[in-house]
Design a protein around this motif. Structure first.
Motif, short mmCIF file in Angstrom:
data_model
loop_
_atom_site.label_atom_id
_atom_site.label_comp_id
_atom_site.label_asym_id
_atom_site.label_seq_id
_atom_site.Cartn_x
_atom_site.Cartn_y
_atom_site.Cartn_z
N MET A 17 -4.67 -8.58 15.09
CA MET A 17 -4.77 -7.79 13.79
C MET A 17 -3.32 -7.42 13.73
O MET A 17 -3.32 -6.57 13.94
CB MET A 17 -5.96 -6.80 13.85
CG MET A 17 -6.95 -6.84 12.64
SD MET A 17 -8.06 -7.98 12.01
CE MET A 17 -9.18 -8.09 13.80
N SER A 18 -2.88 -7.42 12.46
CA SER A 18 -2.31 -6.80 11.50
C SER A 18 -2.23 -5.62 10.41
O SER A 18 -3.08 -6.06 9.91
CB SER A 18 -1.16 -7.60 11.34
OG SER A 18 0.04 -7.29 10.40
N ILE A 19 -2.76 -4.64 10.70
CA ILE A 19 -2.67 -3.23 9.82
C ILE A 19 -1.47 -2.78 9.28
O ILE A 19 -0.82 -1.75 11.02
CB ILE A 19 -4.28 -2.06 10.04
CG1 ILE A 19 -4.65 -3.22 11.59
CG2 ILE A 19 -4.40 -1.28 9.56
CD1 ILE A 19 -5.67 -4.20 10.15
N GLU A 20 -0.41 -2.14 8.64
CA GLU A 20 0.37 -1.96 8.07
C GLU A 20 -0.28 -0.57 7.16
O GLU A 20 -0.89 -0.65 5.98
CB GLU A 20 1.30 -2.55 7.35
CG GLU A 20 2.54 -1.93 7.01
CD GLU A 20 3.82 -2.47 5.90
OE1 GLU A 20 4.45 -2.12 5.88
OE2 GLU A 20 2.91 -3.88 5.24
N VAL A 21 -0.20 0.45 8.02
CA VAL A 21 -0.06 1.75 6.97
C VAL A 21 0.63 2.33 6.24
O VAL A 21 2.08 2.62 6.99
CB VAL A 21 -1.05 2.93 7.90
CG1 VAL A 21 -0.85 4.35 7.44
CG2 VAL A 21 -2.05 2.59 9.05
N VAL A 22 1.11 2.50 5.47
CA VAL A 22 2.02 3.13 4.25
C VAL A 22 1.60 4.32 3.71
O VAL A 22 1.09 4.40 3.06
CB VAL A 22 2.88 2.08 3.19
CG1 VAL A 22 3.60 2.89 2.43
CG2 VAL A 22 2.89 0.79 3.98
N ASN A 23 2.74 5.23 4.50
CA ASN A 23 2.37 6.79 4.05
C ASN A 23 3.46 7.02 3.32
O ASN A 23 4.41 7.98 3.61
CB ASN A 23 1.57 8.11 5.28
CG ASN A 23 1.65 9.23 4.77
OD1 ASN A 23 1.41 9.39 3.79
ND2 ASN A 23 1.06 9.59 5.70
N GLU A 24 2.50 7.63 1.97
CA GLU A 24 3.91 7.81 0.91
C GLU A 24 2.82 8.87 0.21
O GLU A 24 3.78 8.94 -1.25
CB GLU A 24 4.06 6.08 0.02
CG GLU A 24 4.92 5.17 0.14
CD GLU A 24 4.91 4.71 -0.66
OE1 GLU A 24 4.49 4.39 -1.69
OE2 GLU A 24 5.70 3.46 -0.30
N SER A 25 2.18 9.22 0.77
CA SER A 25 1.88 10.72 -0.04
C SER A 25 2.29 12.36 0.61
O SER A 25 1.94 12.93 -0.90
CB SER A 25 0.09 10.79 0.65
OG SER A 25 0.25 11.48 2.13
N GLY A 26 3.14 12.20 1.01
CA GLY A 26 3.73 13.43 1.52
C GLY A 26 2.80 14.54 1.96
O GLY A 26 2.92 15.81 1.79
N TYR A 27 1.22 14.27 2.01
CA TYR A 27 0.38 15.35 2.45
C TYR A 27 -0.03 15.34 4.15
O TYR A 27 -0.02 14.50 5.13
CB TYR A 27 -0.84 14.43 1.77
CG TYR A 27 -2.00 16.05 1.66
CD1 TYR A 27 -1.84 16.60 0.65
CD2 TYR A 27 -3.08 15.64 2.20
CE1 TYR A 27 -3.05 17.92 0.73
CE2 TYR A 27 -4.36 16.77 1.90
CZ TYR A 27 -3.74 17.61 1.05
OH TYR A 27 -5.09 19.07 1.21
N ASP A 28 0.29 17.02 4.64
CA ASP A 28 0.06 17.46 6.07
C ASP A 28 -1.66 17.02 6.26
O ASP A 28 -2.22 16.62 5.65
CB ASP A 28 -0.22 18.32 5.86
CG ASP A 28 1.74 18.99 5.79
OD1 ASP A 28 2.46 18.41 6.07
OD2 ASP A 28 1.88 19.94 6.12
N GLY A 29 -0.94 16.26 7.61
CA GLY A 29 -2.96 16.12 8.33
C GLY A 29 -3.22 14.45 8.42
O GLY A 29 -4.32 14.55 8.90
N VAL A 30 -2.36 13.54 7.75
CA VAL A 30 -2.16 12.15 7.84
C VAL A 30 -2.21 11.02 9.24
O VAL A 30 -0.61 11.71 9.37
CB VAL A 30 -1.97 11.50 6.82
CG1 VAL A 30 -2.38 9.89 6.57
CG2 VAL A 30 -2.61 12.26 5.20
N ASN A 31 -3.02 11.07 10.30
CA ASN A 31 -2.82 10.22 11.14
C ASN A 31 -2.36 9.70 10.88
O ASN A 31 -3.50 7.99 11.27
CB ASN A 31 -3.52 10.49 12.04
CG ASN A 31 -3.00 10.37 13.94
OD1 ASN A 31 -2.53 9.07 13.39
ND2 ASN A 31 -3.30 11.49 14.65
N GLU A 32 -1.58 8.59 10.88
CA GLU A 32 -1.66 6.85 10.73
C GLU A 32 -1.62 5.72 11.87
O GLU A 32 -2.51 4.98 11.64
CB GLU A 32 0.01 6.49 10.17
CG GLU A 32 0.50 7.09 8.72
CD GLU A 32 1.51 8.44 9.31
OE1 GLU A 32 1.04 8.83 10.10
OE2 GLU A 32 2.10 9.07 8.39
#
Length: 205
Positions: free
Chosen positions: A1-16
């Motif tokens: 399974m290929s899951i790409e997580v792209v975090n562009e939120s700039g919000y603290d507390g996100v665990n990719e």
């Protein structure tokens, strides 16, 4: 399974890593092809508001949106399905700043809320929906079962992304979630910010 997580939120507390882990678990449990691909995008409020307006015609942000690549039904995508192979299932969009309000109101942390929403988004990609009461009951029951099983799977690997919450809002029924959304809408209205929709679904006016 290929899951790409792209975090562009700039919000603290996100665990990719937790988002990739729960999405991988959910799709594996649903017997989806091991080479299937999903993108999880974590965005800020303005970006989610723009997507919400463009694709659903609703102003303001929401917690999660799902964009299936193909029209799938809940039992498609199994490894033994004839003619089905590796494929891009679609995109899940999360808004952690918005989700944090829901988590606080429900009595758990942002990490759990984002994992819940990722599970919800995965099921939408597989063709599940909550338009009718019957669909709601089936989807939310499956969502909660998968999420609880994921916590057990994490415990078996001696991994803890966040403590498993025990509050009544942690594994909500559709009715529980609707009540939460109503409470948040009332809070937003009293603050002069307008109401909010239920999970990625418009409310009737």
């Amino acid at each position: 399974m290929s899951i790409e997580v792209v975090n562009e939120s700039g919000y603290d507390g996100v665990n990719e890593e937790s988002l990739a882990d729960v999405a991988t678990f959910v799709l594996r449990e649903m017997d989806i092809h091991p080479s299937a691909e999903v993108t999880v995008s974590v965005v800020d409020v303005p970006t989610m508001s723009e997507l919400h307006l463009r694709w659903m015609g609703l102003e303001g942000p929401t917690d999660v949106m799902s964009f299936p690549m193909d029209e799938l039904t809940p039992n498609m995508g199994r490894p033994d399905s004839a003619g089905f192979g590796p494929a891009m299932l679609g995109d899940i969009i999360l808004c952690p700043e918005f989700a944090h309000k829901q988590a606080t109101k429900a009595g758990h942390d942002l990490g759990h809320e984002l994992c819940l929403l990722t599970t919800h988004g995965c099921l939408h990609l597989l063709g599940y929906d909550h338009i009718t009461p019957e669909q709601e009951q089936k989807m939310f029951a499956l969502q909660n079962e998968l999420l609880m099983d994921w916590y057990a799977y994490c415990a078996g690997r001696h991994i803890e992304f966040q403590p498993k919450p025990t509050g009544p809002g942690a594994f909500p029924s559709a009715a529980d979630r609707a009540e939460l959304d109503n409470q948040l809408a009332a809070d937003e209205k009293s603050a002069g910010q307008g109401g909010i929709p239920a999970i990625a679904e418009p409310k009737e006016t």
